[in-house]
Scaffold this active site. Structure first.
Site, mmCIF file in Angstrom:
data_model
loop_
_atom_site.group_PDB
_atom_site.id
_atom_site.type_symbol
_atom_site.label_atom_id
_atom_site.label_comp_id
_atom_site.label_asym_id
_atom_site.label_seq_id
_atom_site.Cartn_x
_atom_site.Cartn_y
_atom_site.Cartn_z
ATOM 1 N N GLY A 174 0.850 -1.194 0.000
ATOM 2 C CA GLY A 174 0.000 0.000 0.000
ATOM 3 C C GLY A 174 0.883 1.240 0.000
ATOM 4 O O GLY A 174 1.108 1.875 -1.032
ATOM 5 N N CYS A 183 -10.385 21.686 17.640
ATOM 6 C CA CYS A 183 -10.411 21.887 19.083
ATOM 7 C C CYS A 183 -10.087 20.595 19.816
ATOM 8 O O CYS A 183 -10.955 19.948 20.426
ATOM 9 C CB CYS A 183 -11.773 22.436 19.495
ATOM 10 S SG CYS A 183 -12.041 24.041 18.746
HETATM 11 C C1 LIG Z 1 -2.800 -2.297 5.608
HETATM 12 C C2 LIG Z 1 -2.560 -3.637 5.010
HETATM 13 C C3 LIG Z 1 -1.664 -3.784 3.940
HETATM 14 C C4 LIG Z 1 -0.850 -2.652 3.384
HETATM 15 O O1 LIG Z 1 0.131 -2.215 4.263
HETATM 16 P P1 LIG Z 1 1.229 -1.151 3.784
HETATM 17 O O2 LIG Z 1 2.051 -0.931 4.981
HETATM 18 O O3 LIG Z 1 0.515 0.073 3.352
HETATM 19 O O4 LIG Z 1 1.992 -1.772 2.665
HETATM 20 C C5 LIG Z 1 -1.543 -5.042 3.382
HETATM 21 N N1 LIG Z 1 -2.237 -6.102 3.846
HETATM 22 C C6 LIG Z 1 -3.097 -5.989 4.880
HETATM 23 C C7 LIG Z 1 -3.835 -7.200 5.343
HETATM 24 C C8 LIG Z 1 -3.279 -4.772 5.503
HETATM 25 O O5 LIG Z 1 -4.128 -4.664 6.534
#
Ligand SMILES: *Cc1c(COP(=O)(O)O)cnc(C)c1O
Length: 425
Positions: free
Chosen positions: A281, A350
């Protein structure tokens, strides 16, 4: 590498001066660079393809939609061949709407409801990443009622410390995620007895923003051992989903390059004949975006100088949520040798936690000046909300010398119109 740089003293996103976006769209605003996003998607994909495909089937990269689920972002990644890792039926629908095919979607998350399971079976996704016995039974029941067989991987918790911030670590025995390591053989045996489940994979995800390879390597090595022992017990393990978590440089950390990560994966998975799945991600979108904001006031107290911005914790939650660091730069390039003085960078909300940075050395800035929070493409806009009745922050995508608003600023009228006053009031 990214495409945000100063040209003639003005910070640009590709060929567009950020001042122009501020003038035309207003602030706060997220700005993404298409060239940077595409570049990161290709670097990650090509690093894996060059190293891993020769050892087995081509890997599938399922982008973690929760990092940034804007339709325009998803469409760019779909065109690069990416699938999606989703953690709700809502994210699944976002991915499908952007043209990501169902057979490239994996569904993670600890609390899939019957309704979500049904929606995913109807769509025909690649697999569920199952996080508990109870969830396995629920999927079996829902699939049975629909006359289907659900394909699942079991998310195993390898009990490895990811060495990241405690609030974004997920692979320790005391986290809520995954099935306990010791119970894996029993749960697979149970899965193999369920009539509407086909358990053909193992999944893991140990945390986010990892800045070293060692925790990944330890977790993957353990899991490869599990693949072999499950196969020996007769389970047809055909997929290994290694999750996401690769970090990016926010400050002075130097996370492993995708090539080094891919080399390690190739070494650890060796000649196992299976399809690898990845769920990156942050590493794809993090540095492809920034959040721009305007200084509303500069306030001096007896002990501190505050830069009070028009962006708040509702627009960028990461600092308040887990002490995250974002580099903050002036959009108008400071003069060489300009003095840097410590300031508190805060928002208008706030709450005492509405602080982006403490004691941050910043060049001289006045009310009306623009600043940019770097590396805000992941977990920025997706986490934004409307606390304090603040309009949902807009998003802009830059492509060369053009840009488009890919999520308009929500109006207060829209927000009020969401509420319903009962007729008995
Ligand atoms: C959040 C998540 C990802 C992605 O994580 P990154 O650190 O953004 O690469 C991948 N797999 C699962 C199951 C996640 O919850």
């Amino acid at each position: 590498m990214d495409h945000f740089e100063y040209r003639a003293g003005r910070l640009h996103a590709e060929d567009v001066p950020l001042e122009r976006i501020a003038a035309e769209v207003g602030t706060p605003v997220y700005v993404y660079s298409r060239a940077t996003l595409t570049r990161h998607a290709r670097v990650f994909r090509d690093a894996l393809a060059g190293r891993i495909a020769p050892h087995g089937r081509a890997p599938l990269i399922c982008y973690a939609v929760k990092a940034n689920g804007n339709q325009a972002v998803l469409r760019i990644l779909a065109a690069e061949g990416y699938g999606a890792d989703v953690v709700s039926a809502g994210e699944m629908k976002r991915a499908l709407a952007a043209g990501i095919p169902a057979e490239k979607i994996v569904f993670s998350g600890v609390a899939k409801t019957d309704g979500e399971i049904r929606a995913a079976l109807e769509a025909g996704i690649l697999q569920f990443n199952v996080e508990s016995d109870a969830e396995l039974d629920a999927i079996d029941r829902v699939a049975g009622a629909m006359g289907q067989i659900a394909k699942v991987s079991l998310r195993i918790n390898p009990d490895i410390d990811a060495g990241t911030h405690a609030k974004i670590t997920t692979g320790k025995a005391d986290n809520k995620f995954g099935i306990a390591w010791d119970r894996a053989p029993d749960v697979y045996a149970h899965a193999s007895r369920l009539a509407h489940i086909e358990a053909t994979g193992i999944d893991l995800h140990i945390g986010s923003q990892l800045s070293k390879l060692e925790p990944f390597e330890a977790a993957f090595t353990r899991t490869v051992g599990l693949v072999r022992s499950l196969r020996a017990a007769g389970h047809p393990i055909r997929h290994l989903d290694l999750g996401g978590g690769l970090g990016i440089p926010y400050d002075d950390e130097t996370p492993p390059a995708p090539e080094a990560y891919a080399d390690m994966v190739a070494r650890v998975t060796g000649d196992l004949d299976l399809q690898l799945i990845f769920e990156p991600g942050r590493v794809i979108v993090g540095n492809a975006g920034l959040m721009m904001s305007r200084v509303v006031y500069v306030k001096d107290t007896a002990t501190r100088r505050f830069l009070i911005l028009d962006a708040g914790m509702n627009d960028l939650m990461r600092p308040a949520l887990y002490d995250a660091y974002h580099e903050v730069v002036a959009v108008s390039e400071p003069a060489a040798g300009a003095p840097r003085t410590p300031v508190e960078i805060v928002g208008p909300v706030c709450e005492s936690t509405d602080v982006f940075a403490r004691d941050r050395l910043m060049p001289p800035l006045d009310a009306g000046d623009l600043v940019a929070f770097r590396s805000a493409g992941a977990y920025g806009a997706t986490m934004s909300n409307t606390y304090n009745a603040r309009e949902l922050v807009p998003e802009v995508l830059v492509d060369g010398d053009r840009y488009a608003v890919i999520r308009p600023r929500q109006s207060i009228e829209d927000l009020i119109a969401m509420d319903r006053v009962p007729d008995w009031l």
